[in-house]
Design a protein around this motif. Structure first.
Motif, PDB file in Angstrom:
ATOM      1  N   GLY A   1       6.811  24.997  57.164  1.00 28.79           N
ATOM      2  CA  GLY A   1       6.822  23.561  57.389  1.00 28.79           C
ATOM      3  C   GLY A   1       8.200  22.982  57.584  1.00 28.79           C
ATOM      4  O   GLY A   1       8.334  21.810  57.962  1.00 28.79           O
ATOM      5  N   GLY A   2       9.219  23.785  57.351  1.00 24.74           N
ATOM      6  CA  GLY A   2      10.585  23.312  57.480  1.00 24.74           C
ATOM      7  C   GLY A   2      11.076  23.285  58.920  1.00 24.74           C
ATOM      8  O   GLY A   2      10.338  23.613  59.865  1.00 24.74           O
ATOM      9  N   SER A   3      12.337  22.899  59.071  1.00 27.08           N
ATOM     10  CA  SER A   3      12.942  22.735  60.395  1.00 27.08           C
ATOM     11  C   SER A   3      14.332  23.345  60.428  1.00 27.08           C
ATOM     12  O   SER A   3      15.008  23.457  59.400  1.00 27.08           O
ATOM     13  N   LEU A   4      14.734  23.695  61.629  1.00 27.28           N
ATOM     14  CA  LEU A   4      16.098  24.160  61.890  1.00 27.28           C
ATOM     15  C   LEU A   4      16.486  23.670  63.277  1.00 27.28           C
ATOM     16  O   LEU A   4      15.615  23.402  64.120  1.00 27.28           O
ATOM     17  N   ARG A   5      17.777  23.588  63.506  1.00 26.76           N
ATOM     18  CA  ARG A   5      18.260  23.353  64.875  1.00 26.76           C
ATOM     19  C   ARG A   5      19.150  24.524  65.251  1.00 26.76           C
ATOM     20  O   ARG A   5      20.215  24.722  64.656  1.00 26.76           O
ATOM     21  N   LEU A   6      18.693  25.273  66.225  1.00 28.31           N
ATOM     22  CA  LEU A   6      19.465  26.398  66.732  1.00 28.31           C
ATOM     23  C   LEU A   6      20.370  25.921  67.860  1.00 28.31           C
ATOM     24  O   LEU A   6      19.969  25.093  68.676  1.00 28.31           O
ATOM     25  N   SER A   7      21.574  26.456  67.893  1.00 21.75           N
ATOM     26  CA  SER A   7      22.529  26.107  68.940  1.00 21.75           C
ATOM     27  C   SER A   7      22.922  27.350  69.723  1.00 21.75           C
ATOM     28  O   SER A   7      22.996  28.441  69.160  1.00 21.75           O
ATOM     29  N   CYS A   8      23.183  27.151  70.982  1.00 24.90           N
ATOM     30  CA  CYS A   8      23.652  28.221  71.862  1.00 24.90           C
ATOM     31  C   CYS A   8      24.879  27.675  72.581  1.00 24.90           C
ATOM     32  O   CYS A   8      24.759  26.824  73.468  1.00 24.90           O
ATOM     33  N   ALA A   9      26.046  28.149  72.188  1.00 29.20           N
ATOM     34  CA  ALA A   9      27.296  27.669  72.758  1.00 29.20           C
ATOM     35  C   ALA A   9      27.870  28.710  73.716  1.00 29.20           C
ATOM     36  O   ALA A   9      27.881  29.903  73.413  1.00 29.20           O
ATOM     37  N   ALA A  10      28.333  28.226  74.847  1.00 24.00           N
ATOM     38  CA  ALA A  10      28.902  29.120  75.849  1.00 24.00           C
ATOM     39  C   ALA A  10      30.415  29.040  75.825  1.00 24.00           C
ATOM     40  O   ALA A  10      30.996  27.972  75.621  1.00 24.00           O
ATOM     41  N   SER A  11      31.048  30.171  76.067  1.00 24.30           N
ATOM     42  CA  SER A  11      32.498  30.191  76.249  1.00 24.30           C
ATOM     43  C   SER A  11      32.815  31.086  77.439  1.00 24.30           C
ATOM     44  O   SER A  11      32.100  32.044  77.722  1.00 24.30           O
TER      45      SER A  11
ATOM     46  N   ASP B   1      23.268  19.831  76.212  1.00 24.49           N
ATOM     47  CA  ASP B   1      24.368  18.887  76.317  1.00 24.49           C
ATOM     48  C   ASP B   1      25.440  19.605  77.127  1.00 24.49           C
ATOM     49  O   ASP B   1      26.260  20.354  76.569  1.00 24.49           O
ATOM     50  N   ASN B   2      25.413  19.387  78.421  1.00 20.92           N
ATOM     51  CA  ASN B   2      26.356  20.105  79.288  1.00 20.92           C
ATOM     52  C   ASN B   2      27.801  19.729  78.990  1.00 20.92           C
ATOM     53  O   ASN B   2      28.708  20.537  79.191  1.00 20.92           O
ATOM     54  N   ALA B   3      28.023  18.526  78.506  1.00 19.59           N
ATOM     55  CA  ALA B   3      29.388  18.112  78.164  1.00 19.59           C
ATOM     56  C   ALA B   3      29.935  18.948  77.016  1.00 19.59           C
ATOM     57  O   ALA B   3      31.146  19.182  76.935  1.00 19.59           O
ATOM     58  N   LYS B   4      29.036  19.398  76.128  1.00 19.72           N
ATOM     59  CA  LYS B   4      29.444  20.234  75.006  1.00 19.72           C
ATOM     60  C   LYS B   4      29.229  21.715  75.300  1.00 19.72           C
ATOM     61  O   LYS B   4      29.469  22.558  74.434  1.00 19.72           O
ATOM     62  N   ASN B   5      28.712  21.985  76.515  1.00 18.15           N
ATOM     63  CA  ASN B   5      28.472  23.372  76.903  1.00 18.15           C
ATOM     64  C   ASN B   5      27.555  24.080  75.906  1.00 18.15           C
ATOM     65  O   ASN B   5      27.742  25.269  75.585  1.00 18.15           O
ATOM     66  N   THR B   6      26.548  23.356  75.463  1.00 19.86           N
ATOM     67  CA  THR B   6      25.674  23.854  74.400  1.00 19.86           C
ATOM     68  C   THR B   6      24.214  23.504  74.702  1.00 19.86           C
ATOM     69  O   THR B   6      23.925  22.421  75.249  1.00 19.86           O
ATOM     70  N   VAL B   7      23.337  24.427  74.351  1.00 16.78           N
ATOM     71  CA  VAL B   7      21.903  24.194  74.442  1.00 16.78           C
ATOM     72  C   VAL B   7      21.328  24.318  73.034  1.00 16.78           C
ATOM     73  O   VAL B   7      21.776  25.158  72.247  1.00 16.78           O
ATOM     74  N   TYR B   8      20.349  23.470  72.735  1.00 15.61           N
ATOM     75  CA  TYR B   8      19.771  23.424  71.401  1.00 15.61           C
ATOM     76  C   TYR B   8      18.281  23.771  71.451  1.00 15.61           C
ATOM     77  O   TYR B   8      17.609  23.548  72.450  1.00 15.61           O
ATOM     78  N   LEU B   9      17.828  24.285  70.337  1.00 14.47           N
ATOM     79  CA  LEU B   9      16.394  24.464  70.144  1.00 14.47           C
ATOM     80  C   LEU B   9      16.060  23.901  68.767  1.00 14.47           C
ATOM     81  O   LEU B   9      16.432  24.479  67.751  1.00 14.47           O
ATOM     82  N   GLN B  10      15.399  22.749  68.769  1.00 11.47           N
ATOM     83  CA  GLN B  10      14.929  22.142  67.533  1.00 11.47           C
ATOM     84  C   GLN B  10      13.589  22.782  67.192  1.00 11.47           C
ATOM     85  O   GLN B  10      12.652  22.710  67.996  1.00 11.47           O
ATOM     86  N   VAL B  11      13.527  23.394  66.029  1.00 14.46           N
ATOM     87  CA  VAL B  11      12.305  24.086  65.628  1.00 14.46           C
ATOM     88  C   VAL B  11      11.740  23.405  64.394  1.00 14.46           C
ATOM     89  O   VAL B  11      12.391  23.353  63.351  1.00 14.46           O
ATOM     90  N   ASN B  12      10.567  22.839  64.519  1.00 15.68           N
ATOM     91  CA  ASN B  12       9.925  22.093  63.442  1.00 15.68           C
ATOM     92  C   ASN B  12       8.615  22.760  63.046  1.00 15.68           C
ATOM     93  O   ASN B  12       8.092  23.622  63.765  1.00 15.68           O
ATOM     94  N   SER B  13       8.103  22.345  61.908  1.00 12.77           N
ATOM     95  CA  SER B  13       6.810  22.835  61.413  1.00 12.77           C
ATOM     96  C   SER B  13       6.750  24.365  61.462  1.00 12.77           C
ATOM     97  O   SER B  13       5.793  24.955  61.960  1.00 12.77           O
ATOM     98  N   LEU B  14       7.797  24.972  60.950  1.00 13.67           N
ATOM     99  CA  LEU B  14       7.911  26.422  61.054  1.00 13.67           C
ATOM    100  C   LEU B  14       6.825  27.144  60.277  1.00 13.67           C
ATOM    101  O   LEU B  14       6.405  26.689  59.205  1.00 13.67           O
ATOM    102  N   LYS B  15       6.413  28.264  60.834  1.00 15.90           N
ATOM    103  CA  LYS B  15       5.377  29.103  60.245  1.00 15.90           C
ATOM    104  C   LYS B  15       5.952  30.492  59.980  1.00 15.90           C
ATOM    105  O   LYS B  15       6.916  30.896  60.635  1.00 15.90           O
ATOM    106  N   PRO B  16       5.379  31.235  59.068  1.00 13.42           N
ATOM    107  CA  PRO B  16       5.881  32.599  58.827  1.00 13.42           C
ATOM    108  C   PRO B  16       5.926  33.446  60.093  1.00 13.42           C
ATOM    109  O   PRO B  16       6.829  34.270  60.250  1.00 13.42           O
ATOM    110  N   GLU B  17       4.988  33.229  60.997  1.00 11.40           N
ATOM    111  CA  GLU B  17       4.967  34.011  62.236  1.00 11.40           C
ATOM    112  C   GLU B  17       6.082  33.638  63.204  1.00 11.40           C
ATOM    113  O   GLU B  17       6.260  34.286  64.232  1.00 11.40           O
ATOM    114  N   ASP B  18       6.861  32.609  62.875  1.00 13.95           N
ATOM    115  CA  ASP B  18       8.035  32.283  63.681  1.00 13.95           C
ATOM    116  C   ASP B  18       9.241  33.123  63.278  1.00 13.95           C
ATOM    117  O   ASP B  18      10.288  33.057  63.937  1.00 13.95           O
TER     118      ASP B  18
END
Length: 129
Positions: A15-25, A73-90
């Motif tokens: 049921g929890g949440s996380l925000r995953l980030s993907c930063a490019a360099s 957010d192309n200005a930050k060169n980053t892509v996000y994945l907001q993951v909510n309502s997490l389940k064990p199978e995630d």
């Protein structure tokens, strides 16, 4: 050196949440389709969500639709994945990937066929009570 770095994973209760980030360099993400994939132990890699270079087109796997949100957010060169309502199978290692998609495949194809040139090292998401 072209590099993608994921962050934001961790241990979370169901049921929890996380925000995953993907930063490019080493390169700018403006021209790249970005995908989030995951792989659980003993399972094949699964395309979770993908986003076009403009952000105007997205795809979600049925298993995460309504719970996960991809953004960039192309200005930050980053892509996000907001993951909510997490389940064990995630529970899985989550990877981001980038590709210019010069062949102009649909965003759905980019997610289901894993057509990416560049991959990050992954971030672990564990959902457990």
């Amino acid at each position: 050196q072209l590099q993608l770095v994921e962050s934001g994973g961790g241990l979370v209760q169901p049921g929890g949440s996380l925000r995953l980030s993907c930063a490019a360099s080493g390169f700018t993400l403006d021209y790249y389709v970005i995908g989030w994939f995951r792989q659980a132990p003993g399972k094949e890699r699964e395309g979770v969500s993908c986003i076009s270079n403009s952000g105007g087109d997205t795809y979600y796997a049925d298993s995460v639709k309504g719970r996960f949100t991809i953004s960039r957010d192309n200005a930050k060169n980053t892509v996000y994945l907001q993951v909510n309502s997490l389940k064990p199978e995630d529970t899985a290692v989550y990877y981001c990937a980038a590709d210019v998609n010069s062949r102009q495949f649909s965003i759905r194809a980019m997610c289901t066929m894993s057509l990416y040139d560049y991959w990050g090292q992954g971030t672990q998401v564990t959902v457990s009570a």
